[in-house]
Each structure stands twice: as structure tokens, then as C-alpha cells.
Design an enzyme around this catalytic site. Structure first.
Site, PDB file in Angstrom:
ATOM      1  N   SER B  52       0.852  -1.191   0.000  1.00  0.00           N
ATOM      2  CA  SER B  52       0.000   0.000   0.000  1.00  0.00           C
ATOM      3  C   SER B  52       0.889   1.242   0.000  1.00  0.00           C
ATOM      4  O   SER B  52       1.874   1.315   0.746  1.00  0.00           O
ATOM      5  CB  SER B  52      -0.915  -0.013   1.224  1.00  0.00           C
ATOM      6  OG  SER B  52      -1.837   1.052   1.148  1.00  0.00           O
ATOM      7  N   GLU B  53       0.541   2.227  -0.834  1.00  0.00           N
ATOM      8  CA  GLU B  53       1.369   3.424  -1.032  1.00  0.00           C
ATOM      9  C   GLU B  53       1.764   4.094   0.283  1.00  0.00           C
ATOM     10  O   GLU B  53       2.813   4.695   0.402  1.00  0.00           O
ATOM     11  CB  GLU B  53       0.603   4.457  -1.876  1.00  0.00           C
ATOM     12  CG  GLU B  53       0.507   4.132  -3.342  1.00  0.00           C
ATOM     13  CD  GLU B  53      -0.778   3.410  -3.675  1.00  0.00           C
ATOM     14  OE1 GLU B  53      -1.151   2.448  -2.964  1.00  0.00           O
ATOM     15  OE2 GLU B  53      -1.415   3.798  -4.662  1.00  0.00           O
ATOM     16  N   ASN B  54       0.847   4.040   1.251  1.00  0.00           N
ATOM     17  CA  ASN B  54       1.086   4.765   2.502  1.00  0.00           C
ATOM     18  C   ASN B  54       1.996   3.999   3.462  1.00  0.00           C
ATOM     19  O   ASN B  54       2.044   4.332   4.645  1.00  0.00           O
ATOM     20  CB  ASN B  54      -0.238   5.113   3.172  1.00  0.00           C
ATOM     21  CG  ASN B  54      -1.124   3.914   3.405  1.00  0.00           C
ATOM     22  OD1 ASN B  54      -1.211   3.040   2.550  1.00  0.00           O
ATOM     23  ND2 ASN B  54      -1.765   3.851   4.542  1.00  0.00           N
ATOM     24  N   GLY B  55       2.721   3.009   2.964  1.00  0.00           N
ATOM     25  CA  GLY B  55       3.793   2.450   3.765  1.00  0.00           C
ATOM     26  C   GLY B  55       3.535   1.126   4.432  1.00  0.00           C
ATOM     27  O   GLY B  55       3.986   0.899   5.563  1.00  0.00           O
ATOM     28  N   SER B  94       8.324   3.737   0.057  1.00  0.00           N
ATOM     29  CA  SER B  94       7.175   3.088  -0.571  1.00  0.00           C
ATOM     30  C   SER B  94       7.198   3.287  -2.087  1.00  0.00           C
ATOM     31  O   SER B  94       6.950   2.350  -2.856  1.00  0.00           O
ATOM     32  CB  SER B  94       5.887   3.672   0.013  1.00  0.00           C
ATOM     33  OG  SER B  94       4.777   3.008  -0.525  1.00  0.00           O
TER      34      SER B  94
END
Lengths: 239, 222
Positions: B52-55, B94
């Protein structure tokens, strides 16, 4: 002895000037330092440029700051989410300048600023309208666009636990933009959910070493993690 | 000739169909919309790490309502769970995973996909001055494979698979496969090549709903 902890949100935000470029950490409401964002409204600085992934939601935190008319320009990747009503109204009324930046380019521009790198090439946006007017260059047969570093005057960051030296750890997906924004501003202000004595954080686990941080204010978490469904609901309303 | 008699796949069924094709050991990013549903359709028998992009690397299905962790959300800002072996990192790391070519697959939703593999999925008009791009452009150019999951046509019945995208591009020439509610279609050398279709649908019927010429594998399943 170094002690970067200040007593209040007001102390943490002292001296922020009109026209400042302010980074705001968080992804959606997770890791968004709402208390110091709202403190900026009291603090009074105007004509701010914000750098954040989102443009706020509902009427708290970032959205509240926008609604108070303190922001003239926003640089972000995803301004429109369900609930971004304040942004939408200001934008439609022509009261807010917007620069759209792909999320990875935004992250890398921030990282570059913190690392002393003025610009870099990325394949992102090549062949799209977002690449218009940008320098293109080929490396090993592939085309890239030049993107410049994005530094700030102030970074507002939410950490899970900090110590008085400014060392920070984050909670779960709360690390997001916080850890890189902490490196990219002249003045990094941390809103910490928990404080611990200097020297007690595990050096192996520290994500943001204290040299990146100038001020810390302790703001106990606004939700109860022991009651997970209720806290999720609170967070949702906050979002 | 009688009209085709077929049932389009539901969004859940599309997610299940896609999950079947994701290989053991892959690192995968799921876009917003139908792709997100794939997280709930992955079999336990495969080790697949969702990014997920947010880490987060290694998130799992949605939690039951009594066990929601407010600090754990995916890129669509929905609550998720963690699988064993998961890790957290910041946004620059990320997107190093994304842009650096470390993800085996990303699955994106789309407004349009062209037979050249161009994808448009972030803005419905060049005049829209506040579109939300998020991580779509980075994912489209960075992942080793880009698959699209979308309804075959718009709600009004207009084709989403076209010769040339009319909406602003997310990236040119990156899509290698498209999963729709009617068919699975590879993008090969500037052509749409049908891999399989829902039963009861004829090649002619699928062609009528598509905005570019379709080619059919000899052993196409239908």
C-alpha cells in the site's frame, strides 16, 4: 542537556511567519497532526503554502485551516476525497491555487529536499499532461522528466513516541509522509502522542533521529485504542 | 441469429478471477475500486504480499468491525489487517518500491485503455483543474506488470477498451492485461487479444461492446 519538548501547541508554533511554506504529514487522517494544524489558526500566520498529500476532509485539522482562509496555495497529490468539501468550495471560488503532483514524485521531491539534492529525473508523468513544460531527458533509452526538490519553512509531523532529543518512532501506517517531511524543513515541529525520557528509545528502532527535529509538543492520542471500534469511528468522523 | 445470452461477472467474481492469476510469491499493489476487492479474494495457499502506497507491505483483508485498528489503512483509506511478515516504511521508500521496479504487479482501475496499452484513469477532462492523481502515474510506470480491472463498458454502454484514449493519460503503453466483467484480454503488440470470455458471449457480441478490433486466441475459453 538538549530538551526540544515545549509546553504547549502555542509555544511549538511560535514565530511562524505569513507566507511560510508548511508541510503537513499524514495520509488521510492517519498521522495527520491535527492539534498543531489547528494551533496554526490561533497562531495567525496567513498566506501559507501547504504541502500535503490530501487537502483535508470534513471540517477539522487541515480542512479547518483552509476554512479559516489562511492558505493561498496547496501542493498535493490527491485533493479530492469524499468529504473534502472545504477544499472543493475554496477551489471552485478561485480562492486557492493548486499544484497537482503524483504521490511518488511528491514524496521524492520532499526526500530530495531533505537530502540536499536539488532535482532528479523520474519516469512518472512522461507522456501525460503533467509533464508539459518540464525538461525531458533520455537515460539508457528511456525518457524521464526533471523534478525539483520541494523544501519547506516548517514541517508539522505526528509521531507516536518521541524523546526530548527529538528522536521519533511512528505507529503503523502513521509513518507515511511524516518521516520524510521531518527532514525537509528548516523548522520541524512534532506532535507526539507519547513522550519518553531522552535515551530510552531503542536506537535500532528510531525512524527519525533527533537532529531533524527542532520542537516537540506532547499531545496525547485523541482516541482510545482500547476501544477499537469507537476509536475507528472517532477517526472516521475526524476524517 | 439469436442474441447472446450471458451473465457478466460481479465485481467480487472479477476480483476472484484476478486472484487466480496472481502467482505465489508476488509483491502486488491494488488500486482503488475493483482492484481493492482482490485483497479479500486471495487464497491462503499463496504467499502474496500486498503493498500500500502509505507504507505497508503485507496487509490483509478488511478487519471485522470489532477489531478495527485506526492506524492501519490502505491507500483507499479503508481499514485493513496485517499478515505475518508485514512491514512499515515511509512514503519515499514506498515509492522506491514502486518506481524502482520492485513490485511484480499493480492492478489499476481505468476510465479507458487503448490497444497500445495506454491507460487513462485519473481525470475525465483536460479542463478539470483539480483532478486527483494520487499514486496512479508512479504505479503505472513502475510496476513490472500493469493489469487493469474494469467494467467492459461505461454505465451508458460506451466502450472503455478503445483504439485511442480520449481522457488524459495516466501513462502510455504500460498495460499488459485487462480483466473486465465480460472477458480477460491481453494487450500484445498494439492489439487486444482475448484470452477468455464469460460463457454464452460470442466473439461478435464482445466485439460490439469494444471500441477497438479484438483478436481471439485459438483456444479462447468461453
Amino acid at each position: 542537556m538538549i530538551n526540544k519538548q515545549v509546553r504547549s501547541v502555542a509555544d511549538a508554533l511560535e514565530g511562524i511567519r505569513d507566507g511560510s511554506v508548511v508541510m503537513i504529514g499524514g495520509f488521510g487522517s492517519v498521522g495527520q497532526p491535527d492539534a498543531i494544524i489547528e494551533g496554526l489558526i490561533e497562531q495567525g500566520a496567513r498566506n501559507l503554502t501547504l504541502i500535503a498529500n490530501n487537502a483535508g476532509s470534513g471540517h477539522v485539522g487541515l480542512a479547518k485551516l483552509l476554512n479559516a482562509g489562511r492558505v493561498s496555495r496547496i501542493i498535493c497529490s490527491y485533493p479530492r476525497s469524499s468529504g473534502s468539501v472545504v477544499f472543493e468550495a475554496l477551489f471552485q471560488a478561485g480562492k486557492l491555487d493548486l499544484e497537482i503532483v503524483p504521490q511518488g514524485t511528491l514524496a521524492e521531491r520532499i526526500r530530495a529536499a531533505g537530502a540536499g539534492i536539488p532535482a532528479f529525473y523520474t519516469p512518472t508523468t512522461v507522456g501525460t499532461i503533467l509533464a508539459k513544460g518540464k525538461e525531458h531527458r533520455e537515460f539508457n533509452g528511456r525518457t524521464y522528466v526533471l523534478e525539483e526538490a520541494l523544501p519547506a519553512d516548517v514541517a508539522l509531523v505526528e509521531a507516536w513516541t518521541a524523546d526530548q532529543f527529538g528522536n521519533c518512532v511512528y505507529r503503523e501506517s502513521g509513518r507515511n509522509f511524516n518521516a520524510i517531511m521531518a527532514t525537509a524543513a528548516k523548522l520541524t515541529i512534532v506532535q507526539a502522542c507519547n513522550m519518553t525520557e531522552a535515551g530510552t528509545l531503542d536506537p535500532e528502532a528510531i525512524v527519525t533521529p533527533g537532529l531533524f527535529v527542532q520542537r516537540i509538543v506532547h499531545v496525547p492520542e485523541r482516541t482510545l485504542l482500547t476501544d477499537s471500534s469507537a476509536s475507528a469511528e472517532t477517526r472516521k468522523q475526524a476524517a | 441469429m439469436s442474441p447472446d445470452s450471458f451473465t457478466p461477472l460481479s465485481r467480487r467474481a472479477m476480483a476472484k478471477r484476478i486472484a487466480e492469476d496472481i502467482q505465489d510469491g508476488w509483491y502486488v499493489n491494488l488500486g482503488i475500486g475493483i482492484p481493492t476487492l482482490v485483497a479479500d479474494a486471495l487464497p491462503d495457499s499463496k504467499d502474496i504480499f500486498l503493498h500500500s502506497e502509505n507504507g505497508i507491505l503485507g496487509f490483509g483483508p478488511a478487519p471485522d468491525p470489532d477489531h478495527v485498528d485506526p492506524w492501519l489503512i490502505n491507500a483507499g483509506k479503508q481499514h485493513v489487517t496485517l499478515r505475518p511478515g508485514a512491514s512499515f516504511f515511509h512514503h519515499a521508500d514506498s515509492f522506491a518500491m514502486i518506481r524502482g521496479g520492485h513490485l511484480d504487479l499493480c492492478i489499476l482501475g481505468a476510465f479507458e485503455v487503448s490497444s497500445d496499452g495506454d491507460i487513462a484513469n485519473w481525470s475525465t477532462s483536460a479542463q478539470d483543474m483539480a483532478p486527483a492523481v494520487g499514486g496512479a502515474m508512479d504505479l503505472a510506470v513502475g510496476a513490472k506488470r500493469v493489469w487493469v480491472a474494469t467494467e467492459h463498458t461505461t454505465r451508458e454502454g460506451a466502450p472503455k477498451l478503445v483504439e485511442q484514449c480520449h481522457y488524459p493519460l495516466t501513462a502510455p503503453g504500460v498495460v499488459s492485461r485487462i480483466y473486465t466483467n465480460l472477458a480477460v484480454i491481453d494487450v500484445e503488440n498494439g492489439h487486444f487479444v482475448v484470452r477468455d470470455m464469460v460463457s454464452g458471449l460470442t466473439p461478435e457480441g464482445l466485439q460490439k461492446l469494444t471500441g477497438a478490433k479484438l483478436y481471439f486466441r485459438e483456444n479462447v475459453n468461453a
